[in-house]
Design a protein around this motif. Structure first.
Motif, PDB file in Angstrom:
ATOM      1  N   SER B 328       0.824  -1.013   0.068  1.00 21.46           N
ATOM      2  CA  SER B 328       0.017  -0.021  -0.131  1.00 21.46           C
ATOM      3  C   SER B 328       0.766   1.229  -0.218  1.00 21.46           C
ATOM      4  CB  SER B 328      -0.995   0.208   1.096  1.00 21.46           C
ATOM      5  OG  SER B 328      -1.681   1.298   1.411  1.00 21.46           O
ATOM      6  N   LEU B 330       3.994   1.579  -0.827  1.00 23.62           N
ATOM      7  CA  LEU B 330       4.875   1.861  -1.795  1.00 23.62           C
ATOM      8  C   LEU B 330       4.225   2.406  -3.027  1.00 23.62           C
ATOM      9  CD1 LEU B 330       6.436  -1.929  -1.823  1.00 23.62           C
ATOM     10  CD2 LEU B 330       7.126   0.195  -0.188  1.00 23.62           C
ATOM     11  N   LEU B 332       4.318   3.844  -6.880  1.00 24.17           N
ATOM     12  CA  LEU B 332       4.154   3.470  -8.604  1.00 24.17           C
ATOM     13  C   LEU B 332       5.235   4.780  -9.054  1.00 24.17           C
ATOM     14  CD1 LEU B 332       2.906   2.074 -10.922  1.00 24.17           C
ATOM     15  CD2 LEU B 332       1.453   4.143 -10.976  1.00 24.17           C
TER      16      LEU B 332
ATOM     17  N   GLU C  80       8.130   4.495   4.684  1.00 27.93           N
ATOM     18  CA  GLU C  80       7.962   4.810   3.050  1.00 27.93           C
ATOM     19  C   GLU C  80       9.384   4.912   2.645  1.00 27.93           C
ATOM     20  OE1 GLU C  80       5.434   8.685   2.966  1.00 27.93           O
ATOM     21  OE2 GLU C  80       4.892   7.806   4.604  1.00 27.93           O
ATOM     22  N   TYR C 164      -7.372   5.387   2.779  1.00 29.89           N
ATOM     23  CA  TYR C 164      -7.457   6.355   1.574  1.00 29.89           C
ATOM     24  C   TYR C 164      -8.553   6.631   0.897  1.00 29.89           C
ATOM     25  CZ  TYR C 164      -2.427   5.011   1.805  1.00 29.89           C
ATOM     26  OH  TYR C 164      -1.101   4.710   2.359  1.00 29.89           O
ATOM     27  N   TYR C 274      -6.994  10.785  -3.554  1.00 31.24           N
ATOM     28  CA  TYR C 274      -7.226  10.442  -4.918  1.00 31.24           C
ATOM     29  C   TYR C 274      -8.319  11.199  -5.448  1.00 31.24           C
ATOM     30  CZ  TYR C 274      -7.462   7.705  -9.284  1.00 31.24           C
ATOM     31  OH  TYR C 274      -7.824   7.345 -10.606  1.00 31.24           O
ATOM     32  N   PRO C 593       3.292   8.236 -13.460  1.00 29.07           N
ATOM     33  CA  PRO C 593       2.662   9.459 -12.893  1.00 29.07           C
ATOM     34  C   PRO C 593       4.112  10.416 -12.804  1.00 29.07           C
ATOM     35  CG  PRO C 593       3.433   7.810 -11.166  1.00 29.07           C
ATOM     36  CD  PRO C 593       3.650   7.163 -12.558  1.00 29.07           C
ATOM     37  N   PRO C 596       6.270   9.684  -8.260  1.00 28.03           N
ATOM     38  CA  PRO C 596       5.696   8.649  -7.819  1.00 28.03           C
ATOM     39  C   PRO C 596       4.748   9.051  -6.708  1.00 28.03           C
ATOM     40  CG  PRO C 596       8.139   8.636  -7.883  1.00 28.03           C
ATOM     41  CD  PRO C 596       7.656   9.921  -8.100  1.00 28.03           C
ATOM     42  N   ILE C 597       3.637   7.857  -6.775  1.00 32.67           N
ATOM     43  CA  ILE C 597       2.285   7.885  -5.856  1.00 32.67           C
ATOM     44  C   ILE C 597       2.182   6.564  -5.228  1.00 32.67           C
ATOM     45  CG2 ILE C 597       1.424   9.563  -7.291  1.00 32.67           C
ATOM     46  CD1 ILE C 597      -0.265   7.702  -9.056  1.00 32.67           C
ATOM     47  N   ALA C 598       1.714   6.772  -3.981  1.00 26.76           N
ATOM     48  CA  ALA C 598       1.490   5.311  -3.382  1.00 26.76           C
ATOM     49  C   ALA C 598       0.354   4.551  -3.748  1.00 26.76           C
ATOM     50  CB  ALA C 598       1.103   5.797  -1.792  1.00 26.76           C
ATOM     51  N   LEU C 599       0.655   3.378  -3.974  1.00 26.38           N
ATOM     52  CA  LEU C 599      -0.194   2.409  -4.254  1.00 26.38           C
ATOM     53  C   LEU C 599      -1.792   2.506  -3.616  1.00 26.38           C
ATOM     54  CD1 LEU C 599       2.358   1.120  -5.605  1.00 26.38           C
ATOM     55  CD2 LEU C 599       1.162  -1.225  -5.469  1.00 26.38           C
ATOM     56  N   GLY C 600      -1.628   2.531  -2.555  1.00 29.65           N
ATOM     57  CA  GLY C 600      -2.662   2.661  -1.674  1.00 29.65           C
ATOM     58  C   GLY C 600      -3.711   3.844  -1.960  1.00 29.65           C
ATOM     59  N   ILE C 602      -4.442   5.013  -4.824  1.00 34.80           N
ATOM     60  CA  ILE C 602      -5.100   4.839  -5.979  1.00 34.80           C
ATOM     61  C   ILE C 602      -6.129   3.820  -5.678  1.00 34.80           C
ATOM     62  CG2 ILE C 602      -5.005   4.003  -8.287  1.00 34.80           C
ATOM     63  CD1 ILE C 602      -3.821   6.628  -8.209  1.00 34.80           C
ATOM     64  N   VAL C 603      -5.847   2.937  -4.704  1.00 33.81           N
ATOM     65  CA  VAL C 603      -6.898   2.113  -4.377  1.00 33.81           C
ATOM     66  C   VAL C 603      -8.119   2.575  -3.523  1.00 33.81           C
ATOM     67  CG1 VAL C 603      -7.137  -0.489  -3.179  1.00 33.81           C
ATOM     68  CG2 VAL C 603      -4.873   0.159  -4.533  1.00 33.81           C
ATOM     69  N   GLY C 604      -7.795   3.455  -3.022  1.00 30.92           N
ATOM     70  CA  GLY C 604      -8.735   3.804  -1.998  1.00 30.92           C
ATOM     71  C   GLY C 604      -9.627   3.072  -0.834  1.00 30.92           C
TER      72      GLY C 604
END
Lengths: 88, 418, 1001, 198
Positions: B328, B330, B332, C80, C164, C274, C593, C596-600, C602-604
């Motif tokens: 979560s 990390l 992209l 992070e 998120y 997001y 992007p 860099p953006i946190a995966l979480g 985008i997942v919400g």
């Protein structure tokens, strides 16, 4: 993200729709028995690089099948009509 | 051209790395070749290489509209495996795997094949049964496969979601230990360098705009660098097959779709294998540089644009977090898209076409990268001998007419479902 | 007060002290600081180690382009990795750690890699590690070591404790960036009445204005703009928010760092948000990023972008060096030199140009800055950090022309020109063009009708032009979206110190070399990935000349900073080598992007339980409350079995299935797909989609049917009842419900427009309970009223209406289990009520609920095909269903099902297997001749297997080549992956009650 | 009369949840039984053949695809070119309507058990819905008395704006619990109250 202007529901995100198929191919009549006609309908595609006509189904909206004009290279979107109103 | 080795690196280092020679020449096209391969990706370059190496056909050119390896060879998730169930697929992909296993030595170029294994996760008893059938077919054909239950998967991949919160719990997995990843760019470069060494002309920045015809037969191509005649023309332009075949009057059982891939920031080793999620179309591995490389689903609609949309980004990253919750935080680093030929049954075509002089290699769907060596090998055979090898004999163009759809997923003639 | 912190100035709040740590050492900062400014203020100079050579690195920039100062922020589940210290706002309790180093960034043993650097040239790994033998063993041995050394920070395997959320937003004009151009654009669009969203990645508005000395005209201007913008209801301002991607049709992705500037988010609040913004127009005012110059040691701690040095002095009140050399090829660094000097540093400015306007030189006179024109820095000297710059006179192409001399310094501030931030514009599929006067790539403003570029991102000449461009872009965008009001007059641009017009008189030099054109020492192009100029040279020599080859072969531009600093210098070096203008080399395509953006993020909220929605039957609560083990079936949760007293799956399903055959059982089959087929042409429709005939089905009857795909392969099966003249009730399998409905709608709306038929899903309207077993009629008879269930009144494939416990239900007589069986259709809101009534009424009949596992055993005993047999590759013939197909009428798939391979004699077809021995077979096992090799794809496979309580045997359904003609044959069943080999007798798939006596009873 | 069982019976727990504020909760969530729901469909002559029956209910034709027509306890949603969804919030039977329609030309379908309603009310209703569906929920674009069919968490739903700060969400019953739980999680940052209507 594509945004598709459903003639019934208005401009919506692509996620409300499912992609159907190439709307250029025409389904043979029910009593057509020539396998080649059916093969052409089911399997073979022009696969154009540029303007395309395709079916989309507004599954999370009015559940209408639509014929959308879209450019497969630029993703530019043109007219969108109810499939039932598009002449064969 | 110098041979690559630890010794050569040492020697060149002492001379300040000033004396390395070009990896391949940059020739002007000759007026005519015995065989002309359109498409300078992995498949096209491999075809040229094997034409020369296996069939002694050396008057060969590969023409590429951009830069070699710039299509799907350079934009995939680098996974190599041979876990196919359908007759027609199984042995073809195993041939590929065997070629992979010695490719670095064969090409004198390290393609970094890392056999770290691949897990296909199962999330229902039905998926376990399907996986068992696949694994059994593999084993019966001499290919390694193991079926693990939930506990064994948990022991090996402790970082997956085994909590009660998990929407689709892992029931087990099918594992191929010889599967893994390879360095994608190196495959194109390695084949290019090796083919060049065999005398193949690699002509970049040269786009095919049409075909040369004589008596209804294709005798060459018209390019942006002028006409080039050829005894035989082979297309290996996955992603653009439909478009280029249509110029030869062929309508194919292929649609072009865009597929996205993703890479995270580089991390110290975290995931030591390749994992495919069974509850959504998603797979993940970690590159040698440390980035997590992820692949997701197709955009879902025909596309020649190398653009990826947000819904698929959400889908893929959502799958990543569902599979491995700790990803979560990390980040992209990049997303990109490649365009691929989606065939109507999910399997490729390596065959002569109804047009004399034209040979076709395409329809690779998601699976082109892993197939690269065997694709080149079989396409070279087909071009050289004018008939398919046993391993690509089912990859015909007319299989839809006689009905042998090699439908590995059982999804039917709906390209975006494969 | 820390040593490098200035006592006055800066946009920080000195009244509050924030305690933080870096690698365990205490540092202090103030609100308004970034982690980077706090580190500098605390004289932390070595922050990180580079990727390949583990060179010590300090802070290089003051923004998202930071290539060096990456830290592991936070620890434990919140850690992070790879976080640029320049983008982290300081907060109380912040903990950061050096990464990619052992034991720490100050004393990293990995530094020995530098000794090997001659052997680690670009692409060296392609040329070696293959090993002396065949196979991949040697490489994988080497790879293990390489992988340990590679990577940067560390990920964890702990779940993220933060949440998120995703927000959908709509606006008329999206303005990206809040410098002079962006603010002016937002003002123009806002005044016109357009709905505006202004997005700024920094924690506060202002962009480049924030780097000017406090109290200047820029501050006053900024305050005025902020006041006017915040007063407008139609303008929404998002700070700490990065537009990471520009997508087709004007959709933008934004990450708002809602609570990243604190130790942990407050309860219930998301860490990040997001935003998916759909706009009509966008104004890109994303500014420009300063470039460094390439010279030996240009990566050392103490080398910094000139603009960053100025930002640290003015915005953060940190003096990044006391003795400073500023090296430049353009005007913009003069402001940095002046501000550093005014803050107390002794400054030497080294300008590559031989002539600069007097005005510019005059501006420095009072401050004591020493200026050397026609000079460049050949190397940065020093161990662990810069101690001196080697300065020499240079020619206009950057070659040393004189003798180098050392100028001692602790800060070397460099400016090699600027690169407009064109990423978002480029992401839309556009290529920027080269502006040679300003030595940078700029967008073609007309390329995207709905995206206008303004300010430094267009290489605008200073803030006056930026304000004018921004305002005009905003006003035009407002007109394009038909905003009602006028934008009024453009604001007067703020008077900022000279030098913001960086493009003027720029001398395009990127690299300073000796008189032979060679850089001295290690001269880096990509700092994070340690790509030296010599690596670019090598790539060129080896033929990797296209930008994409260059990028991939050397990995330049592929680090976490995504080449924001390095791309241009790499391209210009390649252009130089090729002897072509840089515009001919081209640029790589920018991909999202932007940062860099946190995966979480985008997942919400769509993870864990909410990864996908869950579908529950109206009876779900009963199953859970009564101990059922429920399992996933697609989106549904279904009871798999109801264990009694510690039973496992096997004991439970055998007990349940036996019970059904002996007494009566019931199962929740509400998940069946249900479709209302209505209209005068319904029979014709059914006739076309099913293989069998439907024209003669009377009202009150139902019929089993099979559907094919268009290619003739079996798609689905189920029963359809005729409720009325024009009213049919279709059922589908659970798995294919949506597919069948979509196909039907497709055919009706595209090919069969003449048919008057409507399809509506009614899966949710009905709860369905299958009641099966010899006592099912007795039970239903006892519990229901108004329905004659007698054998004669309700034979198989008939239905009737009745009432159970006050609820009107429809009872279908229909069997998949081979027993006397019924399906009770109940309006779903009453499903629970009726189920309870059946449970109560069932006591005397010994009623027991059963799950899907027992259902499977029962249907296998009966030879009914289901999901495992309908695997998308089987034909009606394969499944023994071809007798159903009507020869008199066409139906979907009727032509293509007759293709030669699909009707070939030797196809695997459905048979039953009786397994020898005590152990059951496993589905997915392969079938082979009893004698002969067990290799290849075999003669067939086992599709479904179970223990048959009725037969007391282990049985299976399988598809076997030429199967129906092989009854009685003994074959071998091999499960290679399970390590079992069994023998089995081929039998009819109708194991139990083949004549159907029981179900027709 | 047997009471219809709510698909949310194990989920709806009255109380206050999420971020707490001194002021009144920014959002109120509740469930409502749909009453009676029927669908009327037709073909090319849909408008003419159904007009008398609809007129008897107090509706002036079909309306459009955005506006909810209401007449007393009955609301009418035009959900497709040739489909209407009628809701009788009191559970009335639509008996007269059904009698006036010919099943050959305008088939009707009872969907009373196929949907459940989730009601969201409060000052943050637009903000909450923006986190659930990709429509512009501003009053200007989604006025009172209008509706839209869209997706929430991949499930097709119908949203009806009853007033400036109140929406009704028609959810397929089998998805209702999953959607409800997601709405509650999404509402947590605002703070919300779950209430039960008398």
């Amino acid at each position: 993200m594509l945004r598709i202007k459903c003639p019934i529901c208005g401009l919506r995100d692509e996620t409300e729709f499912t992609y159907g198929a190439d709307a250029i191919v025409r389904r043979p009549d029910m009593d057509e028995t020539n396998p080649q006609d059916w093969l052409n309908y089911v399997f073979y595609r022009d696969d154009p690089k540029g303007p395309h006509k395709e079916y989309w189904h507004h599954v999370q909206g009015c559940r209408q099948w639509l014929v959308l004009e879209r450019n497969t290279l630029s993703h530019e979107i043109g007219a969108c009509r109810l499939a039932r109103e598009v002449p064969k | 051209m110098s041979n690559y080795s630890a010794f050569s690196i040492f020697r060149h280092a002492l001379s300040g790395n000033k004396n390395w020679s070009r990896a391949w020449r940059d020739p002007d096209p000759k007026p005519s070749y015995d065989v002309l391969i359109v498409g300078g990706g992995g498949h096209g370059l491999a075809t040229a290489y094997y034409l020369a190496k296996e069939h002694d056909i050396r008057n060969v050119a590969v023409i590429e509209k951009g830069w070699l390896g710039g299509g799907n060879t350079g934009r995939n998730t680098t996974i190599v495996r041979s876990n196919y169930m359908m007759p027609g697929n199984t042995m073809f992909y195993e041939r590929s795997m065997k070629l992979w296993e010695n490719l670095s030595q064969d090409l004198n170029f390290n393609v970094m094949l890392s056999q770290r294994g691949q897990y296909n996760l199962c999330h229902s008893p039905g998926q376990m049964d399907a996986a068992r059938r696949r694994g059994n077919v593999m084993r019966a054909n001499g290919i390694d496969a193991e079926l693990f239950d939930r506990d064994e998967v948990r022991r090996r991949l402790p970082y997956l979601d085994y909590s009660d919160n998990c929407r689709f719990p892992v029931h087990g997995a099918i594992f191929q230990s010889r599967a893994g990843t390879a360095r994608h760019d190196a495959v194109a470069w390695g084949y290019a360098r090796a083919a060049d060494k065999q005398g193949v002309d690699i002509i970049q920045q040269c786009e095919v705009v049409g075909y040369l015809w004589e008596d209804g037969k294709i005798i060459g191509v018209e390019t942006t660098k002028g006409p080039i005649r050829a005894g035989k023309v082979g297309l290996a332009v996955a992603g653009h097959t439909g478009h280029l075949a249509s110029k030869a009057g062929l309508r194919l059982p292929i649609e072009t779709h865009a597929l996205q891939a993703f890479v995270s920031e580089p991390l110290k080793p975290l995931i030591d294998t390749v994992i495919s999620f069974g509850a959504a179309h998603f797979y993940i591995s970690q590159s040698d540089k440390g980035g997590l490389v992820m692949g997701g689903d197709l955009e879902g609609y025909n596309s020649y644009a190398q653009l990826g949309g947000l819904p698929i980004v959400e889908h893929a990253l959502g799958s990543a977090k569902a599979l491995i919750p700790s990803l979560s935080r990390l980040r992209l680093l990049r997303q990109w898209a490649g365009v691929m030929d989606m065939s109507m049954d999910g399997s490729p075509i390596i065959a002569k076409t109804p047009v004399e002089g034209l040979y076709l290699n395409g329809g690779w769907c998601y699976g082109g990268f892993k197939a690269t060596p065997a694709s080149g090998w079989c396409f070279a055979w087909t071009i050289a001998k004018d008939e398919p090898h046993e391993d690509n004999c089912e990859f015909t163009l007319n299989r839809f007419e006689h009905g042998y759809q090699i439908d590995e997923k059982g999804m039917g003639p709906q390209p975006n479902a494969h | 007060m820390t040593s490098s912190r200035l006592s006055t100035g800066g946009r920080i709040d000195r009244s509050t002290v924030l305690k933080m740590t870096f690698d365990g050492r205490s540092i202090v900062g103030h609100p308004g600081d970034t982690l980077a400014s706090a580190l500098l203020a605390n004289d932390e100079n070595v922050i990180a180690r580079s990727f390949k050579y583990h060179r010590a690195r300090g802070i290089y920039t003051a923004g998202v382009e930071e290539p060096n100062a990456l830290v592991q922020l936070r620890y434990g589940a919140r850690t992070e990795p790879n976080t640029p210290a320049t983008t982290v706002m300081a907060y109380e309790g912040l903990e950061a750690f050096g990464q990619n180093a052992w034991p720490n960034v100050r004393l990293d043993v990995g530094v020995v890699n530098q000794l090997l650097s001659p052997f680690m040239s670009a692409g060296f790994y392609y040329k070696t590690f293959v090993g002396p033998f065949k196979g991949t063993g040697f490489w994988m041995l080497c790879e293990k070591i390489i992988r340990q050394a590679a990577g940067m920070g560390r990920g964890v395997t702990l779940d993220d404790p933060d949440t998120y959320e995703k927000v959908n937003a709509f606006c008329d004009v999206l303005v990206i960036g809040s410098g002079p151009a962006g603010l002016s654009a937002a003002l123009a669009a806002g005044r016109a009445g357009a709905k505006v969203i202004l997005v700024e990645q920094d924690s506060t508005l202002g962009g480049s204005l924030l780097s000017a000395p406090v109290g200047g005209d820029g501050d006053a201007w900024l305050d005025k703009m902020k006041a006017e913008l915040t007063a407008m209801d139609n303008v929404q301002i998002l700070t700490r928010s990065t537009v990471f991607g520009a997508y087709e049709q004007n959709v933008y992705g934004v990450i708002e760092r809602v609570w990243d500037h604190v130790l942990a988010p407050p309860a219930h609040q998301p860490r990040q948000r997001y935003w998916q913004i759909r706009t009509k127009q966008a104004v890109m005012a994303t500014g420009a990023i300063e470039r460094n110059m390439v010279f030996g040691g240009n990566d050392k701690p103490g080398v910094m972008l000139a603009s960053a040095a100025r930002t640290y002095v003015n915005r953060f009140a940190v003096l990044p060096g006391r003795r400073v050399v500023v090296a430049t090829n353009n005007d913009s660094a003069y402001a940095a030199a002046l501000d550093l000097a005014n803050a107390g540093s002794s400054v030497t400015l080294v300008d590559a140009r031989t002539q600069v306007p007097e005005k510019l030189l005059d501006s420095l006179k009072a401050s004591g800055v020493k200026v050397l024109l026609g000079h460049g820095v050949l190397t940065a000297k020093g161990r662990g950090g810069v101690s001196a710059a080697t300065v020499t006179t240079i020619s206009p192409d950057g070659r040393a022309t004189g003798t180098a001399r050392h100028i001692p310094c602790d800060l070397l501030a460099v400016s090699g020109g600027w690169s407009p931030v064109v990423h978002l514009w480029s992401q839309r599929g556009n290529k920027p063009v080269f502006n040679s006067a300003k030595a940078c790539f700029v967008p073609v403003n007309s390329a995207i009708e709905t995206m206008k570029c303004a300010g430094a991102s267009m290489a605008a000449d200073g803030s006056v032009v930026a304000v004018a461009q921004g305002f005009s872009a905003g006003a035009t965008a407002a007109i394009d979206v038909k905003a009602k009001n006028s934008s009024g007059d453009a604001p007067i641009a703020p008077k900022v110190s000279h030098g913001d017009d960086w493009g003027r008189d720029l001398l395009s030099i990127n690299t300073i070399t000796d008189d032979n054109g060679k850089t001295r020492g290690k001269a880096f192009i990509d700092l994070q990935h340690d790509i030296k100029q010599s690596d670019i040279d090598l790539a060129y020599r080896e033929g990797y000349v296209s930008v994409e080859h260059l990028k991939r072969y050397t990995t330049t531009g592929m680090a976490t900073d995504q080449g924001k600093l390095s791309n241009f210098n790499a391209l210009s070096q390649m252009a130089m080598l090729q002897g072509v203008p840089i515009s001919d080399v081209g640029t790589t395509v920018f991909r999202p992007p932007y940062t860099p953006i946190a995966l979480g993020a985008i997942v919400g909220r769509e993870h864990g339980t909410h990864f996908r929605p869950t579908r529950l039957t109206p009876l779900h609560d009963w199953h859970v409350n009564n101990g059922a083990i429920v399992s996933e079936a697609g989106a549904w949760m279904r009871p798999q079995y109801y264990p009694e007293r510690g039973e496992g799956l096997r004991e439970a399903y055998i007990r349940e299935a036996s019970h059904v055959r002996k007494h009566v059982g019931m199962i929740d089959v509400s998940t069946l797909g249900k479709i209302a087929v209505q209209g005068p042409d319904s029979a014709e429709f059914l006739n076309r989609v099913y293989v069998n005939g439907w024209k003669m089905l009377p009202v009150g009857r139902l019929r089993y049917g099979v559907m094919l795909r268009e290619d003739g392969i079996v798609m689905d099966d189920g029963a359809t009842a005729r409720l009325g003249e024009h009213d049919y009730f279709m059922s589908t399998t659970t798995a294919n419900a949506a597919k069948v409905l979509a196909l039907g709608e497709h055919l009706l709306q595209t090919a069969w427009k003449d048919l008057k038929v409507h399809l509506t899903t009614i899966t949710d309207q009905w709860a369905v309970i299958a009641v099966a077993g010899p006592k099912s009629r007795d039970l239903l008879g006892a519990v229901s009223s108004g329905a004659d269930l007698s054998r004669d009144a309700l034979p198989n494939n008939h239905f009737v209406h009745g009432e159970i416990a006050g609820v009107t239900v429809r009872i279908h007589r229909m069997s998949y289990s081979g027993e006397l069986a019924y399906e009770v259709y109940i309006p779903s809101g009453f499903g629970h009520h009726v189920w309870d009534a059946l449970i109560s009424a069932g006591v005397p009949y010994n009623l027991c609920p059963y799950g899907t596992e027992a259902m499977g055993a029962l249907r296998i005993e009966k030879g009914h095909v289901a999901g495992p047999e309908l695997d998308g590759r089987t034909t009606m013939k394969d499944l023994g269903l071809e007798g159903l197909a009507s020869g008199k009428k066409p139906f979907v798939g009727s032509v293509l099902r007759n293709r030669p391979v699909l009707i070939h004699q030797s196809r695997p077809c459905l048979v039953g297997l009786e397994i020898e021995g005590d152990q059951g077979a496993q589905a997915g096992s392969l079938l082979y001749l009893d004698t002969g090799p067990t290799e290849g794809h075999g003669e067939g496979w086992v599709s479904s297997a179970t223990y048959s309580p009725a037969l007391g045997k282990n049985i299976a359904l399988s598809l076997l080549q030429n199967g129906p003609e092989r009854l009685g044959e003994t074959i071998r069943v091999v499960n290679f992956v399970g390590g079992t080999r069994q023998r089995a007798k081929v039998v009819s798939p109708h194991f139990f009650d083949p004549s159907g006596v029981r179900q027709n009873d | 009369m047997i009471e219809i069982r709510s698909p949310l019976s194990s989920s709806v727990e009255p109380g206050e949840y999420g971020a707490q504020s001194a002021a009144k909760a920014a959002l109120q969530l509740s469930e409502r039984a749909p009453g009676s729901l029927i669908q009327i469909a037709g073909w090319q002559d849909f408008a003419t053949v159904t007009a008398p029956a609809l007129g008897a209910l107090g509706f002036d034709g079909h309306g459009n695809f955005r506006t909810v027509q209401t007449a007393g306890p009955v609301s009418c949603y035009r959900i497709a070119p040739d489909k209407l969804l009628l809701r009788h919030s009191d559970g009335g039977s639509f008996k007269e309507l059904l009698e006036n329609l010919n099943p050959a030309s305008s088939p009707t379908l009872d969907l009373s058990h196929a949907r459940w309603l989730i009601e969201i009310e409060g000052s943050e209703v637009e903000a909450l819905l923006a986190r659930l569906a990709s429509l512009d929920f501003s009053l200007q674009e989604f006025p009172e008395g209008t509706f839209a069919q869209t997706g929430i968490h991949h499930v097709g739903v119908l949203l009806h704006r009853v007033s400036a700060d109140k929406f009704l969400i028609f959810v397929p019953v089998t998805w209702a619990e999953s959607i409800w739980n997601l709405i509650c999680e999404t509402a947590a940052p605002f703070g919300f109250k779950v209430i039960v209507h008398p």
